[in-house]
Design a protein around this motif. Structure first.
Motif, PDB file in Angstrom:
ATOM      1  N   TRP A 102     -10.727  -1.511   7.000  1.00 31.31           N
ATOM      2  CA  TRP A 102     -10.238  -2.321   5.888  1.00 31.31           C
ATOM      3  C   TRP A 102     -11.283  -2.425   4.786  1.00 31.31           C
ATOM      4  O   TRP A 102     -11.347  -3.413   4.072  1.00 31.31           O
ATOM      5  CB  TRP A 102      -9.832  -3.713   6.385  1.00 31.31           C
ATOM      6  CG  TRP A 102      -8.492  -3.714   7.020  1.00 31.31           C
ATOM      7  CD1 TRP A 102      -7.295  -3.880   6.383  1.00 31.31           C
ATOM      8  CD2 TRP A 102      -8.174  -3.525   8.398  1.00 31.31           C
ATOM      9  NE1 TRP A 102      -6.273  -3.802   7.286  1.00 31.31           N
ATOM     10  CE2 TRP A 102      -6.774  -3.585   8.535  1.00 31.31           C
ATOM     11  CE3 TRP A 102      -8.937  -3.308   9.542  1.00 31.31           C
ATOM     12  CZ2 TRP A 102      -6.125  -3.439   9.747  1.00 31.31           C
ATOM     13  CZ3 TRP A 102      -8.289  -3.161  10.756  1.00 31.31           C
ATOM     14  CH2 TRP A 102      -6.906  -3.223  10.851  1.00 31.31           C
ATOM     15  N   ALA A 116     -11.516  -1.116   1.835  1.00 33.39           N
ATOM     16  CA  ALA A 116     -11.091  -1.126   0.443  1.00 33.39           C
ATOM     17  C   ALA A 116     -10.426  -2.429   0.022  1.00 33.39           C
ATOM     18  O   ALA A 116     -10.160  -2.618  -1.149  1.00 33.39           O
ATOM     19  CB  ALA A 116     -10.138   0.040   0.180  1.00 33.39           C
ATOM     20  N   THR A 117     -10.155  -3.309   0.960  1.00 38.42           N
ATOM     21  CA  THR A 117      -9.460  -4.537   0.581  1.00 38.42           C
ATOM     22  C   THR A 117     -10.433  -5.537  -0.023  1.00 38.42           C
ATOM     23  O   THR A 117     -11.600  -5.599   0.344  1.00 38.42           O
ATOM     24  CB  THR A 117      -8.778  -5.190   1.793  1.00 38.42           C
ATOM     25  OG1 THR A 117      -9.765  -5.531   2.755  1.00 38.42           O
ATOM     26  CG2 THR A 117      -7.729  -4.296   2.400  1.00 38.42           C
ATOM     27  N   ALA A 172      -3.660   6.509   6.244  1.00 38.97           N
ATOM     28  CA  ALA A 172      -5.116   6.650   6.371  1.00 38.97           C
ATOM     29  C   ALA A 172      -5.710   5.454   7.106  1.00 38.97           C
ATOM     30  O   ALA A 172      -6.577   5.609   7.969  1.00 38.97           O
ATOM     31  CB  ALA A 172      -5.752   6.803   4.987  1.00 38.97           C
ATOM     32  N   LYS A 173      -5.219   4.260   6.786  1.00 39.50           N
ATOM     33  CA  LYS A 173      -5.729   3.057   7.448  1.00 39.50           C
ATOM     34  C   LYS A 173      -5.370   3.051   8.930  1.00 39.50           C
ATOM     35  O   LYS A 173      -6.204   2.737   9.779  1.00 39.50           O
ATOM     36  CB  LYS A 173      -5.210   1.797   6.760  1.00 39.50           C
ATOM     37  CG  LYS A 173      -5.793   0.530   7.347  1.00 39.50           C
ATOM     38  CD  LYS A 173      -5.535  -0.749   6.561  1.00 39.50           C
ATOM     39  CE  LYS A 173      -4.190  -0.902   5.983  1.00 39.50           C
ATOM     40  NZ  LYS A 173      -3.962  -2.234   5.412  1.00 39.50           N
ATOM     41  N   ALA A 194       0.835  -1.197   0.000  1.00 37.86           N
ATOM     42  CA  ALA A 194       0.000   0.000   0.000  1.00 37.86           C
ATOM     43  C   ALA A 194       0.871   1.249   0.000  1.00 37.86           C
ATOM     44  O   ALA A 194       1.910   1.284   0.655  1.00 37.86           O
ATOM     45  CB  ALA A 194      -0.906   0.006   1.225  1.00 37.86           C
ATOM     46  N   SER A 232       0.488   6.972   1.951  1.00 35.87           N
ATOM     47  CA  SER A 232      -0.705   7.742   2.327  1.00 35.87           C
ATOM     48  C   SER A 232      -1.874   6.812   2.637  1.00 35.87           C
ATOM     49  O   SER A 232      -2.659   7.078   3.532  1.00 35.87           O
ATOM     50  CB  SER A 232      -1.073   8.729   1.225  1.00 35.87           C
ATOM     51  OG  SER A 232      -1.383   8.032   0.033  1.00 35.87           O
ATOM     52  N   SER A 233      -1.971   5.713   1.887  1.00 37.08           N
ATOM     53  CA  SER A 233      -3.027   4.741   2.144  1.00 37.08           C
ATOM     54  C   SER A 233      -2.816   4.065   3.501  1.00 37.08           C
ATOM     55  O   SER A 233      -3.770   3.856   4.256  1.00 37.08           O
ATOM     56  CB  SER A 233      -3.049   3.699   1.027  1.00 37.08           C
ATOM     57  OG  SER A 233      -3.955   2.672   1.317  1.00 37.08           O
ATOM     58  N   LEU A 234      -1.561   3.724   3.799  1.00 36.48           N
ATOM     59  CA  LEU A 234      -1.234   3.112   5.083  1.00 36.48           C
ATOM     60  C   LEU A 234      -1.526   4.079   6.228  1.00 36.48           C
ATOM     61  O   LEU A 234      -2.128   3.697   7.231  1.00 36.48           O
ATOM     62  CB  LEU A 234       0.233   2.682   5.110  1.00 36.48           C
ATOM     63  CG  LEU A 234       0.735   2.090   6.425  1.00 36.48           C
ATOM     64  CD1 LEU A 234      -0.040   0.823   6.781  1.00 36.48           C
ATOM     65  CD2 LEU A 234       2.222   1.808   6.337  1.00 36.48           C
TER      66      LEU A 234
END
Length: 145
Positions: free
Chosen positions: A74, A76-77, A15-16, A8, A11-13
């Motif tokens: 989670w 989006a996974t 955000a998560k 990921a 930025s995605s990490l």
């Protein structure tokens, strides 16, 4: 597929992790509120009754946290397995940290730590381990075919 394609972006990490922190904080407040209601309003004060109240509040907050994690953290996974398989893996992932929290709660209660502070200490200690267990074990993305 290149290795970088499976990781990921930062930025995605971030955000998560942020969503996890918010959901964890919300679940912690939910846990502490339930514990307070059970101890103060439902006459589960003192000794083993507080241990029972903690166990009930813990399980209900685990179900609440699972829902938040599955639908928001989670989201989006492409999840591996159905909801019930994830629910069982989620419980398996928190089994160790929850067991440690229950043991710690009982020990700290015996030395006089207030039940709400006691539970908050256990929640904080379990949070980091839980993030990695959820990310790697419960809500992992489908493996490439």
């Amino acid at each position: 597929m290149h290795e970088m394609d499976t990781v990921a972006p930062p930025s995605s990490l971030a955000a998560k992790v942020g969503r996890f922190a918010v959901s964890g904080g919300t679940s912690a407040v939910f846990n502490l509120a339930l514990l307070h209601v059970l101890v103060a309003w439902c006459a589960l004060r003192g000794g083993w009754r507080e241990d029972l109240a903690n166990l009930i509040a813990l399980e209900l907050s685990v179900v609440f946290q699972f829902t938040l994690c599955r639908l928001w953290v989670w989201k989006a996974t492409e999840r591996q397995g159905g909801m019930w398989a994830q629910f069982l893996r989620f419980h398996g992932a928190v089994l160790v940290t929850s067991g440690a929290r229950l043991f710690l709660f009982s020990g700290l209660r015996q030395v006089g730590v207030h039940y709400l502070l006691n539970a908050a200490i256990g929640i904080g200690l379990a949070a980091i381990a839980n993030y990695f267990l959820y990310d790697r074990f419960v809500f992992r993305s489908r493996l490439p075919r």
